[in-house]
Design an enzyme around this catalytic site. Sequence first.
Site, PDB file in Angstrom:
ATOM      1  N   PRO A 164      43.414 116.792  58.816  1.00 54.93           N
ATOM      2  CA  PRO A 164      44.635 117.342  58.225  1.00 54.93           C
ATOM      3  C   PRO A 164      44.406 117.943  56.831  1.00 54.93           C
ATOM      4  CG  PRO A 164      45.098 115.218  59.211  1.00 54.93           C
ATOM      5  CD  PRO A 164      43.600 115.398  59.244  1.00 54.93           C
ATOM      6  N   VAL A 206      46.666 109.579  59.696  1.00 56.48           N
ATOM      7  CA  VAL A 206      45.545 109.389  58.772  1.00 56.48           C
ATOM      8  C   VAL A 206      45.886 109.880  57.369  1.00 56.48           C
ATOM      9  CG1 VAL A 206      43.793 109.464  60.573  1.00 56.48           C
ATOM     10  CG2 VAL A 206      44.426 111.572  59.391  1.00 56.48           C
ATOM     11  N   LEU A 260      46.755 112.537  54.357  1.00 59.95           N
ATOM     12  CA  LEU A 260      46.176 113.828  53.988  1.00 59.95           C
ATOM     13  C   LEU A 260      44.679 113.647  53.782  1.00 59.95           C
ATOM     14  CD1 LEU A 260      46.852 116.741  53.565  1.00 59.95           C
ATOM     15  CD2 LEU A 260      47.551 116.242  51.241  1.00 59.95           C
ATOM     16  N   HIS A 261      44.000 113.304  54.883  1.00 62.75           N
ATOM     17  CA  HIS A 261      42.563 113.033  54.882  1.00 62.75           C
ATOM     18  C   HIS A 261      41.932 113.708  56.080  1.00 62.75           C
ATOM     19  CE1 HIS A 261      42.919 110.066  51.702  1.00 62.75           C
ATOM     20  NE2 HIS A 261      44.041 109.707  52.288  1.00 62.75           N
ATOM     21  N   ALA A 262      40.628 113.850  56.046  1.00 61.99           N
ATOM     22  CA  ALA A 262      39.848 114.365  57.164  1.00 61.99           C
ATOM     23  C   ALA A 262      40.380 115.708  57.660  1.00 61.99           C
ATOM     24  CB  ALA A 262      39.775 113.329  58.275  1.00 61.99           C
TER      25      ALA A 262
END
Length: 90
Positions: free
Chosen positions: A18, A12, A14-16
């Site tokens: 992480p 995903v 560097l989102h949500a």
Amino acid sequence: MSERTVKIESKVGLHARPAALFVQTAAKAPMDVTVGRPGHDPVNAKSILAVLGLDARHGEEVTLRAEGDGADELLERLQRLLSQPEPESA
């Protein structure tokens, strides 16, 4: 100043989750920490909005920078987070 270039392995990017783990880890450090994509200005690695705004995706590289005592150790922890296909707890 310590600096590392790291490839993002999370599917995903560097989102949500992480990004949240990355910011939590950076926020524990007493020094300034930045993260940036090539060709873009670096942002504060302790700010979830700034990190999400990078729109860093799977397979892209980012540059981490920190200065001060413990900078190398911090960048090592952040590098490990970004180098994992699936995030672990900080």
